[in-house]
Design a protein around this motif. Structure first.
Motif, PDB file in Angstrom:
ATOM      1  N   HIS A 252       0.892  -1.248   0.053  1.00 17.62           N
ATOM      2  CA  HIS A 252       0.016  -0.143  -0.084  1.00 17.62           C
ATOM      3  C   HIS A 252       0.936   1.401  -0.012  1.00 17.62           C
ATOM      4  O   HIS A 252       2.019   1.089   0.211  1.00 17.62           O
ATOM      5  N   TYR A 258      -6.686   4.187   4.130  1.00 16.67           N
ATOM      6  CA  TYR A 258      -7.769   3.320   4.382  1.00 16.67           C
ATOM      7  C   TYR A 258      -8.513   3.568   5.561  1.00 16.67           C
ATOM      8  O   TYR A 258      -7.974   4.457   6.596  1.00 16.67           O
ATOM      9  N   GLN A 262     -13.128  -0.855   5.286  1.00 19.08           N
ATOM     10  CA  GLN A 262     -13.004  -0.766   3.818  1.00 19.08           C
ATOM     11  C   GLN A 262     -12.998  -2.109   3.060  1.00 19.08           C
ATOM     12  O   GLN A 262     -12.065  -2.907   3.485  1.00 19.08           O
ATOM     13  N   ARG A 263     -13.636  -2.286   1.861  1.00 19.49           N
ATOM     14  CA  ARG A 263     -13.516  -3.419   1.261  1.00 19.49           C
ATOM     15  C   ARG A 263     -12.821  -3.016  -0.182  1.00 19.49           C
ATOM     16  O   ARG A 263     -11.899  -3.842  -0.850  1.00 19.49           O
ATOM     17  N   ARG A 264     -13.384  -2.015  -0.938  1.00 19.83           N
ATOM     18  CA  ARG A 264     -13.038  -1.633  -2.191  1.00 19.83           C
ATOM     19  C   ARG A 264     -11.826  -1.135  -2.073  1.00 19.83           C
ATOM     20  O   ARG A 264     -11.056  -0.150  -1.306  1.00 19.83           O
ATOM     21  N   GLY A 265     -10.771  -0.915  -3.252  1.00 17.96           N
ATOM     22  CA  GLY A 265      -9.807  -0.393  -3.439  1.00 17.96           C
ATOM     23  C   GLY A 265      -8.579  -0.937  -2.988  1.00 17.96           C
ATOM     24  O   GLY A 265      -7.544  -0.287  -2.662  1.00 17.96           O
ATOM     25  N   LEU A 266      -8.558  -2.045  -2.544  1.00 18.04           N
ATOM     26  CA  LEU A 266      -7.363  -2.691  -1.553  1.00 18.04           C
ATOM     27  C   LEU A 266      -6.471  -3.007  -2.520  1.00 18.04           C
ATOM     28  O   LEU A 266      -5.057  -3.344  -1.843  1.00 18.04           O
ATOM     29  N   GLY A 269      -6.729  -8.285  -5.346  1.00 17.17           N
ATOM     30  CA  GLY A 269      -7.760  -9.094  -5.959  1.00 17.17           C
ATOM     31  C   GLY A 269      -7.113 -10.703  -6.211  1.00 17.17           C
ATOM     32  O   GLY A 269      -5.979 -10.895  -5.801  1.00 17.17           O
ATOM     33  N   PRO A 274     -14.131 -12.250  -0.108  1.00 18.76           N
ATOM     34  CA  PRO A 274     -13.805 -10.834  -0.081  1.00 18.76           C
ATOM     35  C   PRO A 274     -13.105 -10.323   1.502  1.00 18.76           C
ATOM     36  O   PRO A 274     -13.523 -11.299   2.295  1.00 18.76           O
ATOM     37  N   TYR A 276     -11.832  -7.239   4.070  1.00 17.72           N
ATOM     38  CA  TYR A 276     -12.056  -6.111   4.672  1.00 17.72           C
ATOM     39  C   TYR A 276     -10.861  -5.540   5.358  1.00 17.72           C
ATOM     40  O   TYR A 276     -10.194  -6.348   6.465  1.00 17.72           O
ATOM     41  N   LYS A 292     -15.126 -10.605   6.895  1.00 20.74           N
ATOM     42  CA  LYS A 292     -16.265  -9.750   7.661  1.00 20.74           C
ATOM     43  C   LYS A 292     -16.586  -9.859   8.881  1.00 20.74           C
ATOM     44  O   LYS A 292     -16.713  -8.647   9.607  1.00 20.74           O
TER      45      LYS A 292
END
Length: 380
Positions: A252, A258, A262-266, A269, A274, A276, A292
């Protein structure tokens, strides 16, 4: 104040005429505080409008649409001219930076999710500005906040606004009993923001259709990271994204990018499930991720508690209450267990996700609209 039958209480609770009652109105330049000032002026009160200049309006931090920006000072002054009462602008830039902005940056770097609007109310508006109001020999200070002050058997009580959608109790939990004696919130009983705008139109205010401010006043477009980079250039240190076992999953460009939950943009992939953000470790520059369910918790450590109950908090070992752990969530049932006069553990009846250090935990009566105060969530 005992009732004086010869001089019945006016709308602000004083046994004298409005003309003999001086009230300082904290004016942000928005429609809410403008309506408060206009309404009190029309009722005949001795109104003094005060607007705080909280940061350098020419700096990159300032933005259109934020409270206390240059346009807002102009709008507040214009309302005062329209309604015929004096208006002053006070330079609180240094106070605001020391009491609010610097702590915001340091808390964010420490892995917390700060709420600077609460600190601003606590340390600037309801502290320094309130003292200024007293220096001006005002009987009280009024604001445009959506919250209610009601008189109970033990004195002034803090209650939620009638309009739950506009209620600002989460941001005002740190209002002390002494401050509450002096403060007034004339909009708290209104049924909706439409009612406020209708009053603005009735008074012919130039700000009647002005949009509400949405973001923290010194954070452009909600971009926390850009503000932290400006305030603390060393904060964008790169580091590792790791799972709960310490396994490196990616890299990062700074923990400031962050937030908990937060889940998106980590940028990690390709994984089966998923993940968090469950923890931010600024000391090691690590962003910790997990499933989660790792976000859910029932035990919330709270400190710096401001207690507004009639009995001392320590008078009981347990308090059945409702709490809010984020401004966007409704109150949920919990049990408050005091540790000291300013510390407690809150046990939630149902687990909550994304409970983050730096956020507030606000206490509510389960059976009424009353607010019992609150405190700050810490890491424990």
């Amino acid at each position: 104040m005992p009732l004086d039958t010869a001089h019945p209480l006016n709308s602000l609770g004083f046994a004298k005429s409005p003309a003999e009652t001086r009230v300082v109105v904290a004016m942000s330049g928005g429609v809410d505080s403008s309506v408060v000032a206009a309404q009190l002026a029309e009722e005949g009160y001795d109104v003094v409008g005060v607007t705080l200049q909280l940061y350098d309006h020419g700096a990159a931090l300032a933005k259109k649409g934020a409270c206390c920006a240059g346009r807002d000072i102009h709008d507040a002054r214009r309302v005062a001219e329209e309604m015929g009462f004096p208006h002053y602008v006070l330079d609180y830039e240094n106070v605001f930076k020391d009491a609010v902005i610097d702590e915001f940056a340091d808390s964010y770097l420490g892995g917390a999710t700060p709420v600077p609007c609460i600190r601003c109310n606590e340390r600037v508006k309801f502290k320094d500005l309130l003292e200024t109001a007293k220096d001006l020999e005002a009987d009280c200070m009024a604001t445009g906040h959506y919250i209610q002050r009601k008189m109970g058997d033990g004195g002034a009580e803090l209650h939620c606004a009638t309009d739950a959608a506009r209620d600002q109790s989460y941001f005002l939990f740190s209002t002390t009993a002494q401050q509450l004696d002096y403060l007034r919130f004339p909009l708290g009983h209104l049924p909706s923001k439409d009612a406020t705008r209708a009053l603005a139109a009735k008074y012919g205010l130039s700000v009647a259709d002005k949009p509400d401010s949405q973001d923290i006043c010194f954070v452009p477009n909600g971009d926390y990271a850009s503000v932290i980079r400006k305030l603390r250039p060393e904060a964008a240190a790169p580091g590792k994204i790791v799972d709960m076992d310490g396994k490196v999953l990616g890299n990062h460009d700074g923990v400031i990018n962050y937030t908990i939950g937060q889940r998106r943009g980590l940028g990690i992939g390709g994984l089966a499930d998923p993940l968090y953000v469950v923890k931010l470790d600024a000391d090691t520059a690590r962003v910790v991720v997990g499933p989660k369910e790792m976000l859910a918790t029932r035990t919330v450590p709270v400190r710096e508690i401001n207690w507004l109950g009639d009995e001392p908090m320590m008078s009981r070992s347990e308090w059945p209450i409702a709490v809010r752990v984020r401004s966007t969530r409704p109150p949920t049932d919990a049990v408050l267990r005091p540790i000291s006069a300013t510390e407690a553990t809150v046990e939630l009846t149902l687990p909550e996700e994304g409970v983050s250090p730096g956020q507030a935990c606000v206490f509510y009566d389960r059976d009424s609209s009353r607010i019992f105060g609150g405190g700050w969530i810490h890491k424990g």
